[in-house]
Design a protein around this motif. Sequence first.
Motif, mmCIF file in Angstrom:
data_model
loop_
_atom_site.group_PDB
_atom_site.id
_atom_site.type_symbol
_atom_site.label_atom_id
_atom_site.label_comp_id
_atom_site.label_asym_id
_atom_site.label_seq_id
_atom_site.Cartn_x
_atom_site.Cartn_y
_atom_site.Cartn_z
ATOM 1 N N HIS A 68 0.929 -4.226 34.923
ATOM 2 C CA HIS A 68 0.514 -5.381 35.732
ATOM 3 C C HIS A 68 0.908 -6.692 35.049
ATOM 4 N N GLU A 69 0.693 -6.768 33.754
ATOM 5 C CA GLU A 69 1.046 -7.994 33.020
ATOM 6 C C GLU A 69 2.539 -8.287 33.130
ATOM 7 N N GLY A 70 3.362 -7.241 33.222
ATOM 8 C CA GLY A 70 4.798 -7.440 33.383
ATOM 9 C C GLY A 70 5.181 -7.958 34.751
ATOM 10 N N ALA A 71 4.349 -7.686 35.763
ATOM 11 C CA ALA A 71 4.644 -8.146 37.122
ATOM 12 C C ALA A 71 4.350 -9.627 37.306
ATOM 13 N N LEU A 72 3.373 -10.154 36.573
ATOM 14 C CA LEU A 72 2.939 -11.530 36.799
ATOM 15 C C LEU A 72 4.045 -12.560 36.577
ATOM 16 N N PRO A 73 4.833 -12.486 35.486
ATOM 17 C CA PRO A 73 5.902 -13.470 35.327
ATOM 18 C C PRO A 73 6.955 -13.397 36.429
ATOM 19 N N MET A 74 7.205 -12.210 36.972
ATOM 20 C CA MET A 74 8.174 -12.086 38.058
ATOM 21 C C MET A 74 7.659 -12.788 39.310
ATOM 22 N N ALA A 75 6.380 -12.579 39.626
ATOM 23 C CA ALA A 75 5.802 -13.243 40.793
ATOM 24 C C ALA A 75 5.763 -14.759 40.587
#
Length: 224
Positions: free
Chosen positions: A176-183
């Motif tokens: 989940h933490e990896g998805a946040l910068p992409m969003a």
Amino acid sequence: MTAPASTRSLPPWWAVVLVAVAIAALAFAIGRFSTFGAAGAAATPGSDSPEAGFARDMQVHHAQAVEMAMDIYRTTDNDDVRVLAYDIATTQSAQKGEFYDWLVKWGLPQAGGPLMGWMDAADTAHHHAGTGAARPSDAELMTQMGMASADELAALRAQTGTAADCTFLGLMIRHHEGALPMAQALIQLGHEPRALAVAQSVIATQSAEIDLMTSLRAGLGCAG
């Protein structure tokens, strides 16, 4: 008079997370049926656009989340972990399908461009644009995205009980933490209204789930 039967109440943090996820899910559903129609005047994203890159990379990212969630859903004996896994699997399966549909509607291929290459202009910590440094390898980028390795997935499937629950929660928090910068990068770089709304929903939902999973790990006494 017979006393009323007791009912199981959710812990306070579950209530907070459920409200946050419900709000994000409602916004996601409303936007899916309304925003594309309202945004007809907006330019259609091209193959090199942030929207296309996000849709492609997030399909890969969500596919692994669904895989891990279904693995633990089938094996866990913990009701809270099972409910969480079901929510992750269903929510991210629906989003993955929408990302695929975006590319179809825009007339774009499902694959194209380097992994996370669309994020270069966001000046995020993921890349070294303008520094002269070599671009990270795909394996390094997958790590930055929070993706679990093949060995980590194998270890998760080999475990049972609380050990498996703790491993799953640790891997999914990182995922989940990896998805946040992409969003966040899509919100910074993109322009298509529906894509921006979904990116905001991803941030709201996955941030709430990170808090929930951190609480679950503490309750289970997970190490690390």
